[in-house]
Design a protein around this motif. Structure first.
Motif, PDB file in Angstrom:
ATOM      1  N   LEU A  64       0.834  -1.203   0.000  1.00 34.38           N
ATOM      2  CA  LEU A  64       0.000   0.000   0.000  1.00 34.38           C
ATOM      3  C   LEU A  64       0.868   1.254   0.000  1.00 34.38           C
ATOM      4  CD1 LEU A  64      -2.857   1.251   0.222  1.00 34.38           C
ATOM      5  CD2 LEU A  64      -2.563   1.198   2.700  1.00 34.38           C
ATOM      6  N   SER A  65       1.928   1.270   0.811  1.00 30.65           N
ATOM      7  CA  SER A  65       2.778   2.452   0.910  1.00 30.65           C
ATOM      8  C   SER A  65       3.532   2.716  -0.387  1.00 30.65           C
ATOM      9  CB  SER A  65       3.772   2.291   2.065  1.00 30.65           C
ATOM     10  OG  SER A  65       4.685   1.239   1.811  1.00 30.65           O
ATOM     11  N   LEU A  66       3.749   1.677  -1.201  1.00 25.18           N
ATOM     12  CA  LEU A  66       4.488   1.831  -2.456  1.00 25.18           C
ATOM     13  C   LEU A  66       3.608   2.302  -3.605  1.00 25.18           C
ATOM     14  CD1 LEU A  66       6.719  -1.379  -2.398  1.00 25.18           C
ATOM     15  CD2 LEU A  66       7.305   0.931  -1.650  1.00 25.18           C
ATOM     16  N   SER A  67       2.298   2.252  -3.430  1.00 23.03           N
ATOM     17  CA  SER A  67       1.376   2.552  -4.519  1.00 23.03           C
ATOM     18  C   SER A  67       1.592   3.945  -5.102  1.00 23.03           C
ATOM     19  CB  SER A  67      -0.072   2.405  -4.045  1.00 23.03           C
ATOM     20  OG  SER A  67      -0.346   1.085  -3.649  1.00 23.03           O
ATOM     21  N   SER A  68       1.749   4.939  -4.246  1.00 24.47           N
ATOM     22  CA  SER A  68       1.902   6.312  -4.733  1.00 24.47           C
ATOM     23  C   SER A  68       3.218   6.493  -5.481  1.00 24.47           C
ATOM     24  CB  SER A  68       1.827   7.300  -3.561  1.00 24.47           C
ATOM     25  OG  SER A  68       2.847   7.048  -2.609  1.00 24.47           O
ATOM     26  N   ILE A  69       4.283   5.850  -5.013  1.00 21.67           N
ATOM     27  CA  ILE A  69       5.589   5.956  -5.671  1.00 21.67           C
ATOM     28  C   ILE A  69       5.536   5.318  -7.054  1.00 21.67           C
ATOM     29  CG2 ILE A  69       8.046   5.453  -5.498  1.00 21.67           C
ATOM     30  CD1 ILE A  69       6.924   7.333  -3.310  1.00 21.67           C
ATOM     31  N   GLY A  81      -1.127   9.638  -0.390  1.00 22.08           N
ATOM     32  CA  GLY A  81      -1.649  10.011  -1.701  1.00 22.08           C
ATOM     33  C   GLY A  81      -0.930  11.177  -2.339  1.00 22.08           C
ATOM     34  N   LEU A  82      -1.171  12.377  -1.827  1.00 20.57           N
ATOM     35  CA  LEU A  82      -0.660  13.589  -2.465  1.00 20.57           C
ATOM     36  C   LEU A  82       0.860  13.684  -2.428  1.00 20.57           C
ATOM     37  CD1 LEU A  82      -3.265  16.261  -1.266  1.00 20.57           C
ATOM     38  CD2 LEU A  82      -3.385  14.663  -3.196  1.00 20.57           C
ATOM     39  N   VAL A  83       1.450  13.559  -1.242  1.00 18.79           N
ATOM     40  CA  VAL A  83       2.902  13.718  -1.114  1.00 18.79           C
ATOM     41  C   VAL A  83       3.639  12.615  -1.877  1.00 18.79           C
ATOM     42  CG1 VAL A  83       4.855  13.649   0.493  1.00 18.79           C
ATOM     43  CG2 VAL A  83       2.811  14.963   1.067  1.00 18.79           C
ATOM     44  N   GLY A  84       3.213  11.375  -1.706  1.00 19.45           N
ATOM     45  CA  GLY A  84       3.890  10.258  -2.363  1.00 19.45           C
ATOM     46  C   GLY A  84       3.823  10.338  -3.880  1.00 19.45           C
ATOM     47  N   THR A  85       2.635  10.597  -4.424  1.00 18.49           N
ATOM     48  CA  THR A  85       2.457  10.629  -5.878  1.00 18.49           C
ATOM     49  C   THR A  85       3.063  11.885  -6.497  1.00 18.49           C
ATOM     50  OG1 THR A  85       0.376   9.400  -5.612  1.00 18.49           O
ATOM     51  CG2 THR A  85       0.780  10.437  -7.747  1.00 18.49           C
ATOM     52  N   LEU A  86       2.669  13.048  -5.982  1.00 22.25           N
ATOM     53  CA  LEU A  86       3.190  14.299  -6.529  1.00 22.25           C
ATOM     54  C   LEU A  86       4.690  14.418  -6.304  1.00 22.25           C
ATOM     55  CD1 LEU A  86       0.377  16.772  -5.379  1.00 22.25           C
ATOM     56  CD2 LEU A  86       0.657  15.715  -7.622  1.00 22.25           C
ATOM     57  N   GLY A  87       5.147  13.975  -5.121  1.00 21.67           N
ATOM     58  CA  GLY A  87       6.567  14.063  -4.804  1.00 21.67           C
ATOM     59  C   GLY A  87       7.418  13.207  -5.725  1.00 21.67           C
ATOM     60  N   SER A  88       7.003  11.962  -5.959  1.00 23.11           N
ATOM     61  CA  SER A  88       7.787  11.081  -6.833  1.00 23.11           C
ATOM     62  C   SER A  88       7.765  11.594  -8.275  1.00 23.11           C
ATOM     63  CB  SER A  88       7.264   9.645  -6.758  1.00 23.11           C
ATOM     64  OG  SER A  88       5.887   9.583  -7.083  1.00 23.11           O
ATOM     65  N   TYR A  89       6.624  12.070  -8.722  1.00 20.04           N
ATOM     66  CA  TYR A  89       6.526  12.644 -10.074  1.00 20.04           C
ATOM     67  C   TYR A  89       7.457  13.850 -10.207  1.00 20.04           C
ATOM     68  CZ  TYR A  89       4.483  14.754 -14.272  1.00 20.04           C
ATOM     69  OH  TYR A  89       4.298  15.295 -15.530  1.00 20.04           O
ATOM     70  N   PHE A  90       7.454  14.706  -9.210  1.00 21.70           N
ATOM     71  CA  PHE A  90       8.270  15.918  -9.234  1.00 21.70           C
ATOM     72  C   PHE A  90       9.765  15.592  -9.215  1.00 21.70           C
ATOM     73  CE2 PHE A  90      10.486  19.374  -6.973  1.00 21.70           C
ATOM     74  CZ  PHE A  90      10.213  20.422  -7.841  1.00 21.70           C
ATOM     75  N   LEU A  91      10.170  14.612  -8.434  1.00 22.91           N
ATOM     76  CA  LEU A  91      11.585  14.255  -8.354  1.00 22.91           C
ATOM     77  C   LEU A  91      12.108  13.703  -9.678  1.00 22.91           C
ATOM     78  CD1 LEU A  91      11.664  12.645  -4.797  1.00 22.91           C
ATOM     79  CD2 LEU A  91      12.759  14.779  -5.492  1.00 22.91           C
ATOM     80  N   PHE A 128      -4.149  -1.228  -8.620  1.00 23.84           N
ATOM     81  CA  PHE A 128      -4.699  -0.049  -9.293  1.00 23.84           C
ATOM     82  C   PHE A 128      -3.566   0.884  -9.718  1.00 23.84           C
ATOM     83  CE2 PHE A 128      -5.607   4.476  -8.736  1.00 23.84           C
ATOM     84  CZ  PHE A 128      -6.545   4.683  -9.732  1.00 23.84           C
ATOM     85  N   SER A 129      -2.647   1.176  -8.791  1.00 25.89           N
ATOM     86  CA  SER A 129      -1.543   2.089  -9.106  1.00 25.89           C
ATOM     87  C   SER A 129      -0.659   1.534 -10.217  1.00 25.89           C
ATOM     88  CB  SER A 129      -0.708   2.353  -7.846  1.00 25.89           C
ATOM     89  OG  SER A 129       0.010   1.202  -7.453  1.00 25.89           O
ATOM     90  N   LEU A 130      -0.394   0.231 -10.166  1.00 23.92           N
ATOM     91  CA  LEU A 130       0.454  -0.405 -11.165  1.00 23.92           C
ATOM     92  C   LEU A 130      -0.215  -0.382 -12.549  1.00 23.92           C
ATOM     93  CD1 LEU A 130       3.124  -1.932 -11.523  1.00 23.92           C
ATOM     94  CD2 LEU A 130       1.885  -4.046 -11.060  1.00 23.92           C
ATOM     95  N   SER A 131      -1.472  -0.767 -12.594  1.00 29.49           N
ATOM     96  CA  SER A 131      -2.187  -0.811 -13.886  1.00 29.49           C
ATOM     97  C   SER A 131      -2.444   0.597 -14.410  1.00 29.49           C
ATOM     98  CB  SER A 131      -3.500  -1.588 -13.749  1.00 29.49           C
ATOM     99  OG  SER A 131      -4.331  -1.024 -12.740  1.00 29.49           O
TER     100      SER A 131
END
Length: 300
Positions: A18-23, A160-170, A290-293
């Protein structure tokens, strides 16, 4: 149980997907924009794993101190509760994972320095410190936010927000407003997992003074809340795909929706909180797939 197995049990490995989904989602969407670094991806994964384990250990310690972990609690027995690991040993392990999170996070920011400015790096570092504090203060401290009904908000923000937006931004060095939609989807699905956990533990939490959102609003309202947040998670994902439509393959994540809908039905019709325990793992894995697909769909 040996001490080694007790520590592995304390890490609560079933929470890690679950914690890896956003990354995963943020990184794959960045890859669809031809902006992907394997070094950043690996370091983001490591940092997230360290933070999640830190949160799990802190939760074990905090619930032990407060008395929330007792014989009436539903779910797997905690490490300190079992007596195999002492509170002092747990505190020492917390320090280990704080250091691992800091080191891994620092290397992550260093690798991202090619696409972000010094000021942006400092902001990311500050957010990382906040993530560490959030992981610890969920159940530890004079006023743990998990005991005041704010756990859902923090899960939505960080998972959700920090993990997804943060990884995208990096990966990219920039943000686009529409990434908020899948980021919110991941955040809402993660919040749904927490809500399930709190629905399961509502009786014990109310008796031990752990005022989760479920305890505050009651089981019936919490079930309707569950319906709303999971429905919004699916709606936001579809909206993003429609706004960025390029191929029918973008919608392969719809294959995970029957699992989510099944979870909603089970929660709404549930009579015995104990029956919700196996649904935690199923919803967490649903979020992961869901995140992977979703991410792979943006690449096809």
């Amino acid at each position: 149980m040996s001490k080694t197995k007790a520590w592995i049990h304390a890490f609560r490995l079933r929470t890690l997907p679950l914690s890896l989904s956003s990354i995963i989602l943020g990184s794959l969407v960045a890859a669809s924009d031809n902006k992907f670094s394997s070094d950043i991806f690996i370091l983001a994964i490591l940092t997230t794993l360290f933070l999640q384990i830190l949160s799990n250990l802190a939760n074990d310690l905090g619930d032990s101190i407060s008395g929330a972990d007792n014989n009436e609690r539903i779910g797997p027995e905690r490490a300190i509760q079992s007596g195999i690991i002492s509170k002092k040993e747990m505190k020492n392990m917390l320090y280990v994972f704080i250091m691992l999170s800091l080191v891994s996070g620092s290397f992550l920011i260093y690798k991202a320095a090619q696409v972000i400015t010094l000021q942006q790096a400092l902001i990311i570092f500050a957010i990382g410190i906040l993530a560490i504090l959030a992981a610890i203060n969920y159940t530890i401290g004079k006023n743990p936010y998990g005991y005041m009904g704010f756990g859902d908000l923090f899960v939505f923000i960080f998972f959700g927000l920090v993990g997804t937006l943060g990884s995208y931004f990096l990966h990219t060095g920039y943000l686009q407003w529409d990434i908020l939609l899948p980021a919110a989807s991941i955040g809402l699905l993660s919040t749904g997992v927490l809500n399930l956990n709190n629905l399961r533990d509502i009786e014990n939490d109310s008796q031990t003074g752990k005022k989760t959102l479920v305890v505050k609003i009651g089981s019936k309202a919490a079930k309707n809340y569950h319906l709303i947040i999971l429905a919004l998670a699916m709606l936001f994902a579809i909206l993003y795909s429609l706004l960025n439509y390029a191929s029918i393959y973008q919608f392969i994540y719809l294959l995970t929706f029957p699992l989510i809908l099944r979870n909603i039905k089970i929660v709404l019709t549930n009579k015995n909180p104990r029956d919700l325990d196996p649904e935690l793992k199923i919803l967490a894995l649903s979020c992961f797939f869901f995140s992977l697909s979703f991410g792979l769909g943006t690449l096809l």
